[in-house]
Write a protein that holds these residues in place. Structure first.
Motif, short mmCIF file in Angstrom:
data_model
loop_
_atom_site.label_atom_id
_atom_site.label_comp_id
_atom_site.label_asym_id
_atom_site.label_seq_id
_atom_site.Cartn_x
_atom_site.Cartn_y
_atom_site.Cartn_z
N LYS A 106 0.05 4.14 1.89
CA LYS A 106 0.10 5.02 3.08
C LYS A 106 0.24 3.99 4.32
N GLU A 145 -11.15 0.48 2.18
CA GLU A 145 -10.85 0.53 0.83
C GLU A 145 -9.98 -0.46 0.32
N VAL A 146 -8.82 -0.69 1.14
CA VAL A 146 -7.87 -1.79 0.71
C VAL A 146 -8.53 -3.13 0.76
N LEU A 171 -5.95 -3.39 7.86
CA LEU A 171 -6.46 -2.63 6.84
C LEU A 171 -7.58 -1.77 6.64
N SER A 172 -7.13 -0.59 5.72
CA SER A 172 -8.23 0.19 5.70
C SER A 172 -9.36 -0.22 4.85
N TYR A 229 -4.63 6.43 6.33
CA TYR A 229 -3.77 5.29 6.29
C TYR A 229 -4.56 4.20 5.20
N ASP A 230 -3.53 3.49 4.61
CA ASP A 230 -4.03 2.15 4.04
C ASP A 230 -4.04 0.98 4.71
N VAL A 251 0.73 -1.16 -0.04
CA VAL A 251 -0.03 -0.16 -0.10
C VAL A 251 0.85 0.86 0.07
#
Length: 353
Positions: free
Chosen positions: A134, A250-251, A247-248, A223-224, A132
């Motif tokens: 971030k 989105e990820v 993990l975020s 963050y990611d 990732v």
């Protein structure tokens, strides 16, 4: 004038017994070698020659070559050192007992906290190798020292992760929990530190307090992937440096769509009016708070175990040092007594001769 004359008479009367015009009888000590005085210069002798009125010679040893009180000073220094070592040993034993009592309380809470994050690992997985842009490294350490190398180990792992996740298009930030990690990381990563929190272990923490800390972290960083670095407790003398990855949303959704390890999320049914993104957002926040609570408990348990082991080693080392100092003190005292007896016997033999 009469008063001055009276004082002079009194002075002569008191000083007369102290001043004698009798010649001083020459003597030879057994401690002074037999030098041919006629052939040796006075400055090269280990004693001084003083001429008396009747041309007799008095022998006075040169005291500047013999430092006064050497034996008493050496034994006193050793005795003071023994006293200080005993005091340090008392302190280390007391700290060991305190750490042992705290360890019993924290160990149970740490073992119970493991059941919070394990379902998330089974559902979302733990993917430390995800790439990732971030990254946020959350380093968990202690506020106090004297606990072995747990803080240095956590800092080394954090720096290694920073080197692995750094790149031209990547950004890495630090979130520090604990004073010891802050002191070490601020030297070379001051610009990358976003949040510092200290004195976490001043009062016993519960899940509510840790969830508030987790919410503050999530609000202040972008963050990611959150990478939590802590020391997992294994035994009193062993701990394992561990990294947990959160993990975020989105990820997570991207990984699920790509058919990776998170591809099984589509097999679950969603109840209610919430969308998949909202559910993933709630799961990510709850997962981070659970993992952070377990990391704080595990690290606190490892800290007390390491401190207990370090204080036990310090107490044993103090005991060994005390034994060596006692032996040195006895040898010094016996040597002093032997030397004094030798001087007394030599002096008596010189007087008889």
């Amino acid at each position: 004038m009469a008063m001055a004359a009276a004082l002079r008479r009194e002075g002569r009367r008191f000083a007369s017994p102290l001043i004698s015009h009798q010649p001083i009888t020459p003597f030879r000590s057994a401690l002074i070698p037999d030098y041919p005085i006629s052939n040796v210069a006075e400055n090269s002798l280990p004693f001084q020659l003083r001429n008396c009125p009747d041309e007799s010679i008095s022998v006075i040893p040169k005291m500047e070559h013999v430092p006064l009180g050497v034996r008493s000073i050496s034994t006193q220094v050793v005795r003071n050192r023994m006293k200080s070592v005993k005091n340090i040993q008392k302190i280390t034993k007391a700290m060991k007992m305190v750490a042992a009592s705290k360890l019993r309380l924290i160990q149970t809470r740490a073992e119970n906290s493991r059941g919070l994050w394990q379902p998330f690992t089974a559902l979302l997985g733990d993917t430390p190798s995800v790439d990732v842009k971030k990254n946020v490294i959350v380093t968990v350490s202690s506020d106090k020292g004297l606990c072995g190398g747990i803080n240095s180990t956590a800092v080394k792992v954090s720096r290694a992760i920073n080197r692995l996740t750094s790149g031209p298009d990547k950004e890495t930030k630090f979130v520090i929990l604990g004073e010891k990690a802050k002191v070490q990381l601020i030297r070379d990563s001051k610009k990358s530190i976003t949040i510092c929190m200290t004195e976490l272990q001043k009062n016993p923490l519960n899940y509510t307090q840790v969830s508030v800390l987790a919410d503050d972290i999530l609000k202040n960083v972008e963050y990611d992937a959150l990478r939590i670095v802590y020391n997992k407790f294994q035994s009193v003398v062993a701990f394992l440096p561990t990294m947990a990855t959160v993990l975020s949303p989105e990820v997570v959704e991207r990984e699920a769509e790509s058919g990776g390890k998170l591809g099984d999320l589509d097999s679950y049914e969603i109840e209610g009016g919430e969308t998949k993104g909202e559910i993933l957002q709630n799961l990510a926040e709850f997962q981070f708070s659970c993992v952070l609570f377990n990391a704080v408990m595990e690290n606190a348990c490892s800290e007390q175990g390491a401190r207990m082991s370090a204080m036990d080693s310090s107490s044993r080392n103090a005991g060994d040092m005390l034994d060596r100092l006692t032996l040195t003190y006895n040898r010094t005292r016996q040597a002093s007594i032997t030397t004094e007896l030798t001087e007394i016997i030599s002096g008596a033999a010189a007087l008889e001769g």
